[in-house]
Scaffold this motif. Sequence first.
Motif, mmCIF file in Angstrom:
data_model
loop_
_atom_site.group_PDB
_atom_site.id
_atom_site.type_symbol
_atom_site.label_atom_id
_atom_site.label_comp_id
_atom_site.label_asym_id
_atom_site.label_seq_id
_atom_site.Cartn_x
_atom_site.Cartn_y
_atom_site.Cartn_z
ATOM 1 N N ASP A 97 -7.563 -6.615 -0.113
ATOM 2 C CA ASP A 97 -7.073 -5.250 0.038
ATOM 3 C C ASP A 97 -7.187 -4.547 -1.312
ATOM 4 O O ASP A 97 -6.433 -4.848 -2.242
ATOM 5 C CB ASP A 97 -5.616 -5.273 0.511
ATOM 6 C CG ASP A 97 -5.054 -3.898 0.811
ATOM 7 O OD1 ASP A 97 -5.587 -2.886 0.281
ATOM 8 O OD2 ASP A 97 -4.073 -3.826 1.559
ATOM 9 N N SER A 98 -8.113 -3.625 -1.414
ATOM 10 C CA SER A 98 -8.366 -2.948 -2.686
ATOM 11 C C SER A 98 -7.227 -2.021 -3.101
ATOM 12 O O SER A 98 -7.174 -1.592 -4.249
ATOM 13 C CB SER A 98 -9.678 -2.156 -2.611
ATOM 14 O OG SER A 98 -9.575 -1.160 -1.607
ATOM 15 N N THR A 99 -6.303 -1.732 -2.192
ATOM 16 C CA THR A 99 -5.174 -0.872 -2.548
ATOM 17 C C THR A 99 -4.031 -1.644 -3.201
ATOM 18 O O THR A 99 -3.065 -1.044 -3.651
ATOM 19 C CB THR A 99 -4.642 -0.111 -1.315
ATOM 20 O OG1 THR A 99 -4.103 -1.050 -0.387
ATOM 21 C CG2 THR A 99 -5.746 0.709 -0.650
ATOM 22 N N LEU A 100 -4.146 -2.953 -3.246
ATOM 23 C CA LEU A 100 -3.148 -3.792 -3.917
ATOM 24 C C LEU A 100 -3.740 -4.332 -5.219
ATOM 25 O O LEU A 100 -4.807 -4.953 -5.191
ATOM 26 C CB LEU A 100 -2.748 -4.976 -3.029
ATOM 27 C CG LEU A 100 -1.928 -4.668 -1.794
ATOM 28 C CD1 LEU A 100 -1.834 -5.897 -0.889
ATOM 29 C CD2 LEU A 100 -0.537 -4.193 -2.193
ATOM 30 N N PRO A 101 -3.071 -4.114 -6.341
ATOM 31 C CA PRO A 101 -3.594 -4.631 -7.613
ATOM 32 C C PRO A 101 -3.808 -6.148 -7.592
ATOM 33 O O PRO A 101 -4.715 -6.662 -8.235
ATOM 34 C CB PRO A 101 -2.517 -4.258 -8.638
ATOM 35 C CG PRO A 101 -1.750 -3.149 -8.016
ATOM 36 C CD PRO A 101 -1.837 -3.352 -6.527
ATOM 37 N N GLU A 102 -2.986 -6.852 -6.838
ATOM 38 C CA GLU A 102 -3.104 -8.312 -6.758
ATOM 39 C C GLU A 102 -4.254 -8.754 -5.861
ATOM 40 O O GLU A 102 -4.620 -9.922 -5.871
ATOM 41 C CB GLU A 102 -1.795 -8.928 -6.259
ATOM 42 C CG GLU A 102 -0.603 -8.667 -7.152
ATOM 43 C CD GLU A 102 0.073 -7.317 -6.897
ATOM 44 O OE1 GLU A 102 1.073 -7.037 -7.564
ATOM 45 O OE2 GLU A 102 -0.396 -6.537 -6.051
ATOM 46 N N GLY A 103 -4.775 -7.875 -5.035
ATOM 47 C CA GLY A 103 -5.936 -8.177 -4.209
ATOM 48 C C GLY A 103 -5.663 -8.562 -2.774
ATOM 49 O O GLY A 103 -6.469 -8.305 -1.900
ATOM 50 N N THR A 104 -4.537 -9.220 -2.508
ATOM 51 C CA THR A 104 -4.175 -9.597 -1.143
ATOM 52 C C THR A 104 -2.664 -9.475 -0.976
ATOM 53 O O THR A 104 -1.915 -9.492 -1.960
ATOM 54 C CB THR A 104 -4.563 -11.054 -0.811
ATOM 55 O OG1 THR A 104 -3.788 -11.941 -1.624
ATOM 56 C CG2 THR A 104 -6.051 -11.317 -0.967
#
Length: 125
Positions: A97-104
């Motif tokens: 998920d590109s909207t989360l800095p952590e990625g997932t």
Amino acid sequence: MEPSKTDVGPTEWLTVPEAAERLDVRVTRVHQMVKNGALLAVRRDGVVRLPADLVPDLRSEAGQNSNLARHLAGVLTVLHDAGYSPEEALTWFYTPDSTLPEGTAAAALRERPTEIKRRAQALGF
């Protein structure tokens, strides 16, 4: 195209006995926690496995581990109420998920539990 269960997932798995050791509980308690929706488990190669990063290590210092333990069950309940199977919940947690800095969502759960729960709640509508 939606990712399949073989496309996404954790980099490390735990067996039920390994999860029990990490949680410092009996194996039967891990089975009960999975049944009650406090932990996520799926069957891989005929063995029940849990994503290692979604099983808090209660033997170590609290902090982030207690944060994970406190919020994972709530997110799993929301996903279950939205009709997600354990396999689908696993896919949701590990789909990039590109909207989360952590990625997932799985990676973000420790730092942003409210945001992840909000996103899970949005799936029910």
